[in-house]
Design an enzyme around this catalytic site. Structure first.
Site, PDB file in Angstrom:
ATOM      1  N   TYR A 131     -10.270 -12.140   5.888  1.00  0.00           N
ATOM      2  CA  TYR A 131      -9.854 -10.862   6.491  1.00  0.00           C
ATOM      3  C   TYR A 131      -8.674 -11.101   7.414  1.00  0.00           C
ATOM      4  O   TYR A 131      -8.696 -12.045   8.206  1.00  0.00           O
ATOM      5  CB  TYR A 131     -11.004 -10.245   7.306  1.00  0.00           C
ATOM      6  CG  TYR A 131     -11.474  -8.953   6.683  1.00  0.00           C
ATOM      7  CD1 TYR A 131     -10.581  -7.892   6.555  1.00  0.00           C
ATOM      8  CD2 TYR A 131     -12.770  -8.801   6.225  1.00  0.00           C
ATOM      9  CE1 TYR A 131     -10.984  -6.706   5.960  1.00  0.00           C
ATOM     10  CE2 TYR A 131     -13.177  -7.622   5.634  1.00  0.00           C
ATOM     11  CZ  TYR A 131     -12.268  -6.576   5.501  1.00  0.00           C
ATOM     12  OH  TYR A 131     -12.665  -5.415   4.911  1.00  0.00           O
ATOM     13  N   GLU A 172      -6.606  -8.235   8.987  1.00  0.00           N
ATOM     14  CA  GLU A 172      -5.999  -6.960   9.405  1.00  0.00           C
ATOM     15  C   GLU A 172      -4.959  -7.213  10.492  1.00  0.00           C
ATOM     16  O   GLU A 172      -5.202  -7.976  11.426  1.00  0.00           O
ATOM     17  CB  GLU A 172      -7.076  -5.996   9.906  1.00  0.00           C
ATOM     18  CG  GLU A 172      -7.861  -5.409   8.756  1.00  0.00           C
ATOM     19  CD  GLU A 172      -9.027  -4.555   9.201  1.00  0.00           C
ATOM     20  OE1 GLU A 172      -9.377  -4.573  10.384  1.00  0.00           O
ATOM     21  OE2 GLU A 172      -9.600  -3.875   8.340  1.00  0.00           O
ATOM     22  N   ASP A 198      13.140   3.919  -5.021  1.00  0.00           N
ATOM     23  CA  ASP A 198      11.907   3.397  -5.621  1.00  0.00           C
ATOM     24  C   ASP A 198      12.336   2.530  -6.805  1.00  0.00           C
ATOM     25  O   ASP A 198      12.656   3.031  -7.877  1.00  0.00           O
ATOM     26  CB  ASP A 198      11.023   4.561  -6.083  1.00  0.00           C
ATOM     27  CG  ASP A 198       9.738   4.093  -6.752  1.00  0.00           C
ATOM     28  OD1 ASP A 198       9.641   2.897  -7.107  1.00  0.00           O
ATOM     29  OD2 ASP A 198       8.836   4.933  -6.944  1.00  0.00           O
ATOM     30  N   THR A 238       6.956  -2.115  -6.945  1.00  0.00           N
ATOM     31  CA  THR A 238       5.802  -2.917  -7.340  1.00  0.00           C
ATOM     32  C   THR A 238       6.295  -4.329  -7.637  1.00  0.00           C
ATOM     33  O   THR A 238       7.470  -4.537  -7.945  1.00  0.00           O
ATOM     34  CB  THR A 238       5.144  -2.357  -8.613  1.00  0.00           C
ATOM     35  OG1 THR A 238       6.161  -2.048  -9.546  1.00  0.00           O
ATOM     36  CG2 THR A 238       4.314  -1.130  -8.344  1.00  0.00           C
ATOM     37  N   LYS A 296       6.089  -5.661 -12.343  1.00  0.00           N
ATOM     38  CA  LYS A 296       6.779  -5.174 -13.546  1.00  0.00           C
ATOM     39  C   LYS A 296       7.853  -6.201 -13.917  1.00  0.00           C
ATOM     40  O   LYS A 296       7.521  -7.343 -14.238  1.00  0.00           O
ATOM     41  CB  LYS A 296       7.322  -3.763 -13.303  1.00  0.00           C
ATOM     42  CG  LYS A 296       6.216  -2.720 -13.048  1.00  0.00           C
ATOM     43  CD  LYS A 296       6.761  -1.323 -12.982  1.00  0.00           C
ATOM     44  CE  LYS A 296       5.682  -0.265 -12.876  1.00  0.00           C
ATOM     45  NZ  LYS A 296       5.239   0.009 -11.508  1.00  0.00           N
ATOM     46  N   ARG A 356      -0.068  -8.070  -9.440  1.00  0.00           N
ATOM     47  CA  ARG A 356      -0.156  -6.613  -9.274  1.00  0.00           C
ATOM     48  C   ARG A 356      -0.102  -6.281  -7.777  1.00  0.00           C
ATOM     49  O   ARG A 356      -0.888  -6.820  -6.990  1.00  0.00           O
ATOM     50  CB  ARG A 356      -1.495  -6.170  -9.867  1.00  0.00           C
ATOM     51  CG  ARG A 356      -1.700  -4.699 -10.041  1.00  0.00           C
ATOM     52  CD  ARG A 356      -2.703  -4.444 -11.135  1.00  0.00           C
ATOM     53  NE  ARG A 356      -2.093  -4.798 -12.402  1.00  0.00           N
ATOM     54  CZ  ARG A 356      -1.242  -4.026 -13.077  1.00  0.00           C
ATOM     55  NH1 ARG A 356      -0.939  -2.823 -12.634  1.00  0.00           N
ATOM     56  NH2 ARG A 356      -0.707  -4.433 -14.203  1.00  0.00           N
TER      57      ARG A 356
END
Ligand code: DSN
Length: 430
Positions: A56, A58, A209, A235, A238, A244
């Site tokens: 974790y 955060e 984008d 992203t 691609k 991903r």
């Protein structure tokens, strides 16, 4: 059944092991032509499956809400440094879990609810997060949409390209707070410069984008929007060929707002295993071999589009300048919908997706178009000649779609090509 070399260590779960083997088999014996997909390197896959999934974290490096993040901080800092260097940006956020999260975080960081965003029409190539009625984005922000120029029979000027007169008219009429460049089903190079000029004319922010073309930009095959745009979101899986996930680049003045919008605004704990894999892919994308790769992606898409046109498939906008070809199926066969073509090609071992085309009379679920891309099979080592062969195989399967024997023959030809071009035989240790 052949097992994937990457899941050999899964020993205690026969069901998952079997499913992974089946998917390995599918990916390596059929052609992957979905324009938004790719084959990540073994190093990216290994980092994605690493021990970092246990942690974790955060917050951000040096400002975490949990202990034990000394190593994780270095991982995330490395990813951020590599990404800013790759694109020449001031600041990077590598935590977005996806491109959709990244886009929403940008809107949240830089806009107030109800502000206007000028973005590309969804039925002409825009993305769901560019204001689809089905997306939360259209409920929180007011989208106005520009489109493409009308189709023309003039081969010198085939139309169906971004209509910058329309962008400017709408910008002057609606005074959006943000102009959004970028698309999900558009086969032409998107020049950031005219978007910047229009944004400056009305004092708007410019967001780019670059989800589809991030790899083409990193490899130098497309112009880098970073010097023009206030923020660039994309992203990583691609054309960039990473794990991903999503990422955001911005000017220093927006860094704090962007970071706060991603965490805690949008997300909780970051996926540090994915961030390590992003770091690996950013290093790979900085290699000279990646520039050669992206040049080949574009050359392959051009050859593919031309060969498909010879088979009677109309290329929307008359061709391609990136990794994808958007096909209008109606001239090939008026009865053939995108949905049916996708299903027939699945039977033939050719994975594609149906897609709306500009002014499509059919619904988005049926469509008159099919989108194909060259990035994944270029990773597998295919060149122009192989893409020309794929065009003839697609045509054969679709023309003889009611003849199972012919579709089966095409599937066997596809399997033979895939045996020669195994994506994981092509990678060398770097
Ligand atoms: N689903 C992606 C694509 O296929 O283009 C966009 O997020």
């Amino acid at each position: 059944m052949t097992s994937s070399p990457f899941d050999a260590w899964i020993t205690n779960d026969d069901e998952v092991t079997s499913l992974l083997s089946q998917e390995w088999q599918r990916q390596t014996t059929t052609l992957q032509l979905i324009a938004s997909e790719n084959f990540a390197s073994p190093a990216v896959l290994a980092a994605t499956g690493s021990i970092l999934t246990n942690k974790y974290a955060e917050g951000y490096p040096g400002r975490r809400y949990y202990g034990g993040n000394q190593v994780v901080d270095e991982v995330e800092d490395l990813a951020r440094r590599r990404l800013t260097a790759l694109f020449g940006a001031d600041h990077a956020n590598v935590q977005p879990h996806s491109g959709a999260n990244a886009n929403v975080a940008v809107y949240q960081a830089l806009l107030e609810p109800g502000d206007t965003i000028l973005a590309m029409r969804l039925d002409q190539g825009g993305h769901l997060t560019h204001g689809s009625p089905a997306s939360i984005t259209s409920k929180w922000w007011n989208f106005v949409s520009y489109g493409v120029t009308p189709r023309s029979d003039d081969p010198e000027n085939p139309g169906e390209m971004i209509d910058f007169d329309n962008v400017r008219e709408l910008a002057l009429e609606h005074r959006p707070k943000m102009i959004l460049a970028g698309a999900t089903a558009y086969s032409r190079l998107i020049d950031p410069a005219p978007f910047r000029e229009i944004a400056d004319e009305i004092g708007a922010l410019l967001m780019f984008d670059s989800a589809h073309v991030a790899g083409l930009i990193a490899g130098g095959s497309h112009p880098n929007p970073v010097p023009y745009a206030d923020v660039v979101a994309f992203t990583t899986h691609k054309t960039l060929r990473g794990p991903r996930g999503g990422a955001i680049l911005c000017r220093e003045e927006y860094a704090k707002k962007i970071d706060s919008a991603v965490f805690p605004g949008q997300q909780g704990g970051p996926l540090e295993h994915a961030i390590a894999a992003k770091a690996v892919s950013f290093k790979e994308a900085a290699l000279p071999s990646f520039a050669t790769y992206t040049e080949q992606i574009v050359a392959n898409a051009k050859a593919f589009g031309a060969a498909l046109a010879k088979e009677g498939f109309r290329n929307v906008s008359g061709g391609t300048e990136n990794h994808m070809v958007l096909l209008d199926l109606r001239e090939f066969d008026e009865e053939l919908t995108g949905k049916l073509a996708q299903e027939v090609l699945d039977r033939a071992g050719i994975t594609t997706n149906r897609n709306t085309i500009p002014d499509d009379p059919r619904s988005p679920f049926v469509t008159s178009g099919l989108r194909v891309g060259s990035a994944a099979q270029t990773t597998a080592g295919m060149k122009e000649g192989e893409f020309e062969t794929i065009a003839t195989l697609m045509s054969r399967a679709l023309r003889h779609r009611d003849d199972d024997a012919i579709v089966t023959e095409v599937r066997a030809d596809v399997a033979a090509m895939c045996a020669t071009f195994n994506p994981y035989a092509n990678f060398t240790k770097q």
